[in-house]
Design a protein around this motif. Structure first.
Motif, PDB file in Angstrom:
ATOM      1  N   LYS A   1       0.814  -1.221   0.000  1.00 50.46           N
ATOM      2  CA  LYS A   1       0.000   0.000   0.000  1.00 50.46           C
ATOM      3  C   LYS A   1       0.846   1.269   0.000  1.00 50.46           C
ATOM      4  CE  LYS A   1      -3.328   2.602   2.786  1.00 50.46           C
ATOM      5  NZ  LYS A   1      -4.211   2.597   3.987  1.00 50.46           N
ATOM      6  N   GLU A   2       1.805   1.372   0.916  1.00 44.88           N
ATOM      7  CA  GLU A   2       2.591   2.600   1.028  1.00 44.88           C
ATOM      8  C   GLU A   2       3.415   2.844  -0.230  1.00 44.88           C
ATOM      9  OE1 GLU A   2       4.866   2.848   4.605  1.00 44.88           O
ATOM     10  OE2 GLU A   2       3.167   2.302   5.885  1.00 44.88           O
TER      11      GLU A   2
ATOM     12  N   GLN B   1       0.978   4.109  -2.978  1.00 41.41           N
ATOM     13  CA  GLN B   1       0.575   5.494  -2.740  1.00 41.41           C
ATOM     14  C   GLN B   1       1.729   6.459  -3.006  1.00 41.41           C
ATOM     15  OE1 GLN B   1      -1.011   5.194   1.283  1.00 41.41           O
ATOM     16  NE2 GLN B   1      -3.108   5.274   0.482  1.00 41.41           N
ATOM     17  N   ASN B   2       2.930   6.103  -2.588  1.00 40.10           N
ATOM     18  CA  ASN B   2       4.079   6.981  -2.813  1.00 40.10           C
ATOM     19  C   ASN B   2       4.398   7.128  -4.292  1.00 40.10           C
ATOM     20  OD1 ASN B   2       4.500   7.597  -0.119  1.00 40.10           O
ATOM     21  ND2 ASN B   2       5.921   5.903   0.216  1.00 40.10           N
TER      22      ASN B   2
END
Length: 256
Positions: A144-145, A148-149
């Motif tokens: 996820k991170e 998103q990044n």
């Protein structure tokens, strides 16, 4: 500041876990509109619907986003979104998260990536995301991170027009993902054959079978990065011209 408008699509169908996870990730970044196929469209590549009609309808699914189910291919979804659904051009198009890899040669067969490429044709920033896990129960939250990044950095640093990103994520827990590597497309292909069978009426039919043959162990290849625990990012463009061969071809085809 106005939140970015994010168009989300895929090729596994609007209810696939991959796209539902991607939608939830994107809801934390911007205003999300989903236009995705109403049934699985894997392996459709850049196919468009020309011999039958297309339709779409708004559907009520979990989340604050607006969801539209489309009867066509992933590329149809992007075209329909831009022409008939969205009231303004999206700031970015994200496709996926695909159930299974779209690295190396798979990029040309992928409906996930073709949706992103179609956005590139329209000079829109676009990213295709794929997880190296075909399971319907795959855990997409581990990346996820990273996802998103990558989206945030793409929004903040616009790519040249016509270039889109092909992002593949290894099947690993978050703590085992070593990072991100910008890569080239590995030289690889499917060694295919057709398994011949006979139905109860005596008619022959065939199942496509085969195995993946990676012929590229170079350190900057996407397959190498994935094998070593990295997320691979390959910049992709739809211009297929072999520029390095143009001068030679001109000499070969000179009939004077």
């Amino acid at each position: 500041m106005e939140r970015p408008l994010i168009l989300v699509t895929n090729d596994d169908g609007i209810t696939a876990p991959g796209i539902r996870n991607l939608i939830s990730f994107m809801n934390e970044i911007g205003e999300v509109v989903v236009v995705a196929p109403n049934s699985p469209q894997s392996g459709k590549g850049h196919a468009i619907t020309i011999n039958s009609t297309l339709s779409f309808e708004e559907v009520q699914l979990e989340g604050p986003q607006t969801d539209y189910s489309c009867s066509g291919t992933p590329v149809d979804c992007v075209k329909m979104a831009l022409d008939k659904i969205l009231t303004r051009r999206p700031d970015i198009v994200v496709s996926g998260i695909n159930h299974g890899a779209n690295s190396s040669i798979n990029v040309i067969y992928s409906g996930t990536m073709s949706a992103a490429v179609e956005a590139g044709v329209e000079n829109l920033p676009a990213i295709g995301f794929s997880l190296l896990d075909f399971s319907w129960e795959a855990d997409f939250t581990q990346a996820k991170e990273y996802i998103q990044n990558i989206v945030r950095r793409t929004l903040e640093n616009p790519m040249p027009k016509g270039i889109v990103l092909n992002v593949n994520i290894p099947k690993l827990p978050k703590e085992e993902i070593k990072g991100i590597k910008v890569c080239k497309q590995a030289k690889a292909k499917w060694e295919e054959s057709f398994d011949e069978r006979v139905n109860p009426h005596g008619k022959k039919y065939y199942w496509l079978t085969g195995y993946f043959n990676n012929m590229d162990d170079s350190p900057d290849a996407d397959e190498t990065a994935l094998a070593n625990g990295y997320i691979s990012i390959v910049p992709v463009k739809f211009d297929l011209t072999a520029y390095e061969y143009m001068n030679t071809l001109e000499e070969v085809m000179n009939f004077d």
